[in-house]
Design a protein around this motif. Structure first.
Motif, PDB file in Angstrom:
ATOM      1  N   UNK A  67       0.762  -1.287  -0.076  1.00 33.07           N
ATOM      2  CA  UNK A  67      -0.068  -0.181  -0.124  1.00 33.07           C
ATOM      3  C   UNK A  67       0.894   1.343   0.007  1.00 33.07           C
ATOM      4  N   UNK A  68       0.638   1.946  -1.015  1.00 35.48           N
ATOM      5  CA  UNK A  68       1.342   3.507  -1.040  1.00 35.48           C
ATOM      6  C   UNK A  68       0.428   4.283  -1.953  1.00 35.48           C
ATOM      7  N   UNK A  69       1.210   5.544  -1.885  1.00 35.34           N
ATOM      8  CA  UNK A  69       0.413   6.589  -2.619  1.00 35.34           C
ATOM      9  C   UNK A  69       1.605   7.224  -3.255  1.00 35.34           C
ATOM     10  N   UNK A  70       2.277   7.018  -4.262  1.00 30.19           N
ATOM     11  CA  UNK A  70       3.719   7.792  -4.613  1.00 30.19           C
ATOM     12  C   UNK A  70       3.643   9.121  -4.995  1.00 30.19           C
ATOM     13  N   UNK A  71       2.433   9.742  -5.268  1.00 23.89           N
ATOM     14  CA  UNK A  71       2.270  11.118  -5.711  1.00 23.89           C
ATOM     15  C   UNK A  71       2.755  12.060  -4.234  1.00 23.89           C
ATOM     16  N   UNK A  72       2.386  11.365  -3.421  1.00 23.23           N
ATOM     17  CA  UNK A  72       2.546  12.119  -1.846  1.00 23.23           C
ATOM     18  C   UNK A  72       3.925  12.191  -1.496  1.00 23.23           C
ATOM     19  N   UNK A 106       4.406  11.348 -12.625  1.00 24.04           N
ATOM     20  CA  UNK A 106       5.614  10.623 -13.471  1.00 24.04           C
ATOM     21  C   UNK A 106       6.805  10.813 -12.240  1.00 24.04           C
ATOM     22  N   UNK A 107       7.251  11.944 -12.215  1.00 20.93           N
ATOM     23  CA  UNK A 107       8.536  12.069 -11.476  1.00 20.93           C
ATOM     24  C   UNK A 107       8.181  11.717  -9.892  1.00 20.93           C
ATOM     25  N   UNK A 108       7.071  11.864  -9.094  1.00 17.13           N
ATOM     26  CA  UNK A 108       6.834  11.535  -7.884  1.00 17.13           C
ATOM     27  C   UNK A 108       6.884   9.850  -7.879  1.00 17.13           C
ATOM     28  N   UNK A 109       6.313   9.360  -8.994  1.00 15.01           N
ATOM     29  CA  UNK A 109       6.317   7.838  -9.009  1.00 15.01           C
ATOM     30  C   UNK A 109       7.819   7.497  -8.874  1.00 15.01           C
ATOM     31  N   UNK A 110       8.614   7.839  -9.710  1.00 12.47           N
ATOM     32  CA  UNK A 110      10.028   7.290  -9.859  1.00 12.47           C
ATOM     33  C   UNK A 110      10.819   7.604  -8.588  1.00 12.47           C
ATOM     34  N   UNK A 111      10.409   8.798  -7.814  1.00  9.81           N
ATOM     35  CA  UNK A 111      11.349   9.039  -6.592  1.00  9.81           C
ATOM     36  C   UNK A 111      10.703   7.877  -5.658  1.00  9.81           C
ATOM     37  N   UNK A 115      13.057   5.129  -3.776  1.00 10.16           N
ATOM     38  CA  UNK A 115      13.206   5.049  -2.357  1.00 10.16           C
ATOM     39  C   UNK A 115      12.946   3.768  -1.702  1.00 10.16           C
ATOM     40  N   UNK A 116      11.701   3.244  -2.377  1.00  8.70           N
ATOM     41  CA  UNK A 116      11.551   1.989  -2.065  1.00  8.70           C
ATOM     42  C   UNK A 116      12.565   0.593  -2.215  1.00  8.70           C
ATOM     43  N   UNK A 117      12.987   0.851  -3.683  1.00  3.82           N
ATOM     44  CA  UNK A 117      14.069  -0.020  -4.012  1.00  3.82           C
ATOM     45  C   UNK A 117      15.281   0.010  -3.179  1.00  3.82           C
ATOM     46  N   UNK A 118      15.671   1.065  -2.867  1.00  6.07           N
ATOM     47  CA  UNK A 118      16.802   1.414  -1.976  1.00  6.07           C
ATOM     48  C   UNK A 118      16.785   0.779  -0.572  1.00  6.07           C
ATOM     49  N   UNK A 119      15.387   0.702  -0.187  1.00  4.29           N
ATOM     50  CA  UNK A 119      15.219  -0.106   1.199  1.00  4.29           C
ATOM     51  C   UNK A 119      14.893  -1.427   1.041  1.00  4.29           C
ATOM     52  N   UNK A 120      15.094  -2.132  -0.066  1.00  6.73           N
ATOM     53  CA  UNK A 120      14.817  -3.451  -0.173  1.00  6.73           C
ATOM     54  C   UNK A 120      13.522  -3.870  -0.781  1.00  6.73           C
ATOM     55  N   UNK A 121      12.862  -3.140  -1.220  1.00  7.40           N
ATOM     56  CA  UNK A 121      11.334  -3.630  -1.968  1.00  7.40           C
ATOM     57  C   UNK A 121      11.734  -3.868  -3.381  1.00  7.40           C
ATOM     58  N   UNK A 434      18.400   4.690 -13.062  1.00  7.50           N
ATOM     59  CA  UNK A 434      18.110   5.905 -13.168  1.00  7.50           C
ATOM     60  C   UNK A 434      19.401   6.975 -12.572  1.00  7.50           C
ATOM     61  N   UNK A 435      19.487   8.194 -12.872  1.00 13.13           N
ATOM     62  CA  UNK A 435      20.310   9.153 -12.055  1.00 13.13           C
ATOM     63  C   UNK A 435      19.633   9.711 -11.043  1.00 13.13           C
ATOM     64  N   UNK A 436      19.896   9.145  -9.816  1.00 11.54           N
ATOM     65  CA  UNK A 436      19.138   9.678  -8.579  1.00 11.54           C
ATOM     66  C   UNK A 436      19.165  11.153  -8.202  1.00 11.54           C
ATOM     67  N   UNK A 437      20.563  11.606  -8.298  1.00 13.25           N
ATOM     68  CA  UNK A 437      20.629  13.051  -7.819  1.00 13.25           C
ATOM     69  C   UNK A 437      19.752  14.120  -9.106  1.00 13.25           C
ATOM     70  N   UNK A 438      19.696  13.606 -10.181  1.00 16.24           N
ATOM     71  CA  UNK A 438      19.036  14.268 -11.045  1.00 16.24           C
ATOM     72  C   UNK A 438      17.432  14.343 -10.638  1.00 16.24           C
ATOM     73  N   UNK A 439      17.052  12.846 -10.547  1.00 15.94           N
ATOM     74  CA  UNK A 439      15.721  12.956 -10.256  1.00 15.94           C
ATOM     75  C   UNK A 439      15.276  13.655  -8.938  1.00 15.94           C
ATOM     76  N   UNK A 440      16.056  13.702  -7.833  1.00 22.61           N
ATOM     77  CA  UNK A 440      16.004  14.460  -6.647  1.00 22.61           C
ATOM     78  C   UNK A 440      15.426  15.752  -6.892  1.00 22.61           C
TER      79      UNK A 440
END
Length: 452
Positions: A67-72, A106-111, A115-121, A434-440
């Motif tokens: 359960x998530x709401x990426x846009x938030x 689009x951008x919020x979903x990638x961010x 974050x999820x992937x880096x934390x093991x998801x 992806x290039x994380x710094x650019x995305x942030x």
């Protein structure tokens, strides 16, 4: 068919029926599917790609976010919403969310996915229920496919605005025929019911206080007319939610769910903090799942879900980080640790949940809630979704006698490796897709523009 060998793993937790924990372990993968699991000595010694972990890493199945709401992610720590309960929090944020655009989705979903992937998801479900200014679920799907997360995209919806007694402003609700038409389009365009699928569609009217009973019933009928389409919504999140259900429908949330056909092993509900005992029994008997979101529930003062009781009655339970404006982070390993601690506090019992049970919620539990038989544990024939965490960290000093429990007892903020569908998505702590710094930077620019 390409092969991958991951060898010299300090400890590998299979999380399968045998709950094996293998020392000096290895995984052999062919064409994105696990072919062998065992000790390094037992498995083949060569492959197209070899990753030697030098007996310094724990390997786990990839975690599952239900359960998530990426846009938030765009509206974290908004001052007006920092000290609100659920309904007041929503009312403070709806006007901001009405300014969302396709680019923002689009951008919020990638961010959020990053974050999820880096934390093991490695697998996540997201619940997108607001579509202002021409935005669509397609924007989110495109974003997530590019980053490489296994994805269950939930076509959320709101149809009852303030003028009809609902909570959201009229400006952000949709007409129900349009919702159903778009739901059907998305199913037929994107849903993949094959084993090892990277993308599936869920139908997800938002909540009892934002849609009609007719939409709930019609969404259920539509979903069940296609193979493998699941149903998801919010239910019994706090006491105000229960009071609204009693006042509006004359029913408890559990009875409401039953009345609209939202019980069954193809359904899961978010939160269920205030679900009564009779409903818990019903959920267990019907296989109706729950997404447990402990951080959000504490943040909004909604309460503590009775997870131990739910598990005792065989309710399928997975974890969800919930929206990043009510949790303000998307760290799934941290969510598992919080679920573990909350269970002990709620029951006033230090044995209420073990570290391994918390990991099961985050892996096997989430897979069951999402209706997957190809993820959640490591065994031959399963999807090659797994994570690795380096034990040579300050937070694990003194914990090597039980490195699996250390994944929960100790604070783990990030994984070192993540493979999703056999693809290396995190390599030595860095995203490869992806290039994380650019995305942030892009995300922060959109966020500041949105909330001004």
């Amino acid at each position: 068919m390409p092969t991958l060998l991951v060898k010299n793993i300090h400890t590998l937790a299979t999380m399968d029926a045998d709950r094996r924990e293998i020392r000096h372990a290895a995984l052999y993968i062919r064409d994105n599917v696990i072919e062998q699991v065992g000790t390094t000595a037992e498995l083949p010694q060569t492959a197209d790609e070899v990753l030697d972990l030098h007996d310094r890493y724990v390997v786990l199945p990839g975690l599952v976010n239900t359960h998530h709401h990426f846009f938030q992610t765009l509206t974290r720590v908004i001052p007006a919403a920092q000290n609100c309960d659920l309904f007041n929090w929503l009312q403070a944020l709806y006007p901001i969310w009405s300014n969302l655009t396709s680019e923002a989705i689009y951008i919020s979903a990638q961010l959020a996915a990053a974050e999820l992937i880096l934390s093991g998801c490695t697998t996540a479900s997201d619940h997108l229920y607001i579509y202002p200014n021409g935005s669509t679920l397609d924007d989110e799907i495109r974003a997530v496919q590019e980053i490489g997360l296994r994805f269950h995209a939930s076509r959320g919806s709101m149809s009852v605005g303030e003028s009809q007694g609902g909570l959201p402003p009229d400006s952000v609700v949709e007409k129900e025929p349009d919702i159903l038409k778009d739901s059907q389009r998305l199913i037929e365009q994107y849903h993949d019911n094959d084993r090892h699928a990277m993308l599936r569609i869920t139908l997800a009217p938002c909540s009892p206080f934002s849609v009609t009973q007719d939409l709930m019933r019609e969404s259920a009928a539509l979903a069940r007319s296609y193979p493998g389409i699941r149903l998801h919504t919010h239910l019994a999140e706090n006491r105000s939610d229960v009071e609204y259900s009693l006042a509006t429908f004359g029913m408890t949330p559990g009875d409401y769910a039953e009345s609209v056909g939202w019980l069954g092993n193809d359904v899961w509900h978010a939160h269920c903090v205030q679900l009564d005992d009779r409903a818990i029994l019903s959920f267990g008997k019907t296989g109706t799942g729950i997404a447990h979101c402990p951080c959000s529930n504490m943040r909004l003062a909604s309460g503590m879900a009775p997870i131990r009781k739910m598990l005792q009655h065989r309710v399928p339970v997975g974890l969800g980080v919930d929206g990043s404006a009510s949790n303000d982070t998307s760290n799934l390993l941290n969510e598992a640790r919080t679920a573990f601690l909350m269970a002990r506090v709620r029951e006033l019992d230090a044995a209420a949940m073990s570290a391994r049970e918390a990991l099961e919620l985050a892996t096997l539990g989430g897979a069951k809630v999402l209706g997957r038989d190809d993820i959640g544990y490591l065994a031959p024939g399963m999807s090659a979704d797994f994570i690795a965490v380096n034990l040579d960290r300050v937070e694990f000093a003194g914990a090597l006698h039980d490195p699996i429990a250390a994944m929960i007892f100790c604070q783990v903020n990030q994984v070192d490796y993540s493979f999703i569908n056999g693809r290396k998505v995190v390599d030595q702590g860095r995203l490869t897709t992806i290039e994380l710094e650019t995305l942030v930077e892009k995300h922060n620019t959109l966020s500041l523009k949105l909330v001004q």
